[in-house]
Design an enzyme around this catalytic site. Sequence first.
Site, short mmCIF file in Angstrom:
data_model
loop_
_atom_site.label_atom_id
_atom_site.label_comp_id
_atom_site.label_asym_id
_atom_site.label_seq_id
_atom_site.Cartn_x
_atom_site.Cartn_y
_atom_site.Cartn_z
CD GLN A 189 -12.73 -3.73 1.90
OE1 GLN A 189 -11.94 -3.79 2.84
NE2 GLN A 189 -12.36 -3.30 0.71
CG ASP A 219 -9.09 5.78 3.52
OD1 ASP A 219 -9.57 5.17 2.56
OD2 ASP A 219 -8.19 5.32 4.24
CD GLU A 220 -11.29 1.98 5.11
OE1 GLU A 220 -12.24 1.49 4.49
OE2 GLU A 220 -10.25 1.36 5.38
CE LYS A 265 -9.12 1.45 1.43
NZ LYS A 265 -8.59 2.28 2.52
CB THR A 266 -3.33 3.80 0.67
OG1 THR A 266 -4.19 3.02 1.47
CG2 THR A 266 -2.56 4.78 1.55
NE ARG A 280 -8.58 -7.20 4.55
CZ ARG A 280 -8.54 -6.13 3.80
NH1 ARG A 280 -7.60 -5.23 3.98
NH2 ARG A 280 -9.44 -5.92 2.85
#
Length: 664
Positions: free
Chosen positions: A250, A219-220, A29-30, A601
Amino acid sequence: MIRLNKIQKKAVETTDSHLLVMAGAGSGKTRVITSKIIHLIKNKGVPPYAILAITFTNKAADEMKTRVKEVLSSTDMRHLQVRTFHSFGAMLLRSFISHLPPYDSRFTIIDPGDQKKIIKSLAEKAVKTAQINFILQLISSWKNDFLYPDAPFKSFAMYDTGSKEPGYYREWYKKYQDHLLKNNLLDFDDLIALPVQLSQKNSACNDYLKSRWRYVLVDEYQDTNTCQEKIIRLFYQNGATITAVGDDDQSIYSFRGADITNIRCFENNYKKSSVIQLEQNYRSTQSILDAANDVIAHNRRKYQKKLFTRNETGEYPSFTFYYSDREEAAETALEILKANDRGCAFAQTAVFYRTNYQSRLLEENLIQKKIPYQIIGGYKFFERKEIKDIISYLNVLANKRDSLSLQRIINFPPRGIGKKTVTRLINFAADRQLTLMQAFSQSRSCKLLPAKTQRKIDKFSELINKLEKDMQRHSLVGFMKLLLQKTMLFPFYQQLPDKNEANERCENIFQLLEAAGEFAENNKTNSLPQFLEHISLHTAQDEMAQQDTVKLMTVHNAKGLEFDTVFVTGMEENTFPHILSIDDPDETEEERRLFYVAMTRARKNLFLSGAGERKQYGRSKYLFPSRFIREIDRNHFKYYNDISRIDNKENMEDYFVIDQHEYF
DNA sequence: AATCAACCCGAGAAG
DNA sequence: CGGGTTGATT
């Protein structure tokens, strides 16, 4: 445009309508956000000035800036805004807050420790910590819901305030907010809420918001609270094109006001928007994803995502249920060494846990085995006493109205100004509507204090005045060094009787100076207010150094990070899921998402563990394996052992207080 | 004002 | 178990 898959490419090239990118863990996504920024500027001819990217952590913002920097010119970079919500709010408020008197642009940003101090100081008699926390949490949710103390009473009535009336807490809120106003202080929630207030009350501010940003990327998005969503909505209403990126699987911050429905209802709230789902994972092995998919499938979901990867199959995770928390910590340390022997660098290894205090035993074992480690989060660097002392001096110099910081330093290092004197001065200031600093000079003419005491006060005022002049003449670091000498802070810590303590504190002071130097260099400024803002918006993840150390952190702090080898410890009922979340289905689902974040992660190796006995308050608690472990298909483990090795007969009975058959 | 012992009570996650 | 606070003592 560098190596994007088809779906990512579509997300980048959708620039003429609002877009929600449902980006699964590790789906790049980044990369999508940064590519989109570059695409807008390079291919669409959008001026960088008109683009705003908002993140939640400095680390995410820095990462984006670094990636975009490789492609854009430095002029373009200067005009592009990539900020966290809080730093964006602070930036806006530095320009416009004077329209909300009596605030002025030299405001100080306070941390949770300061908030507690304020509540304590406003209480007539002692208040319990739990009560203080409750008050602050309520105030925080009120601010997040955009309720300020002057809102109609009935708005407060719908909040669950337990045994006491909402009115009781509203009184606290009034007193607290009044204190912030008088002292020109803002808490973290104000940084988000006040910009919304400003845009509604002040046309200059609204015009600025309206005219400047045409493309806003968030973002997020699953972590936005009501206020943050409102800010994004402002851009939307002013005609900007919104790209929201996030993952409802998330969403782990409901306790700080995040509302998962913001992302789930994006399609309805933003007209003519589309949704793109990214499910290809570029981080983990398929084996790890299999296990993670098993877990998250147990939640009720609107967007059913199933992560897949073209990476190697790899190995399934392992689960070990140890006899005790001591054994778990010792064995985890051993496993870290084994992984290291197999070629996994310490820096590529992380240990996660649900609650901060779980780090203790681990630390002991890592020290004993001489494994280098670093704790991310927990007690933060800038919250250490010696650092807070220095910052308080700086706060006073930057914002003369900050009586909180002033009280901290007035007799530190000790200069013979006692509690009585301070109380007298505070009351005197309150009576005459003066700031504490103003009271210092006025008390002389009023002969408020004995001559001897007044002389001490005068000397202190003089010190502050001199420092103010020094500040004009020196660089940030130069000035701070001078301050450390003139205030006697450094000599004080140097001369502590305990030499180990003295060394440690001095070492931390040097680190602060280093941080100031770095800040000045990176931002090409010697501005004290900007440095203070930088410090107060500092986050746990910013403490990640590139040293070859094992990283220890809570699962919350692990979000957005990745490691080759990950250990998730404390996988027991009542630990993870946490005992306070177990009765509420929504909260248990959030715990599950938290575990899902933890698992995803890991790039290559995932070790899950729990312990049948855990010491709390010096007493033993006996625990069963976490339900989340049982949610993973038994075939998706490389090694599985949920039977505790009971080698101490005395404890046998404790284990079987609950019939295991009943449990499983 | 500083020091120390007794005592109390608690730790869910964070910008 | 251990940090923080209270209250007595110097």
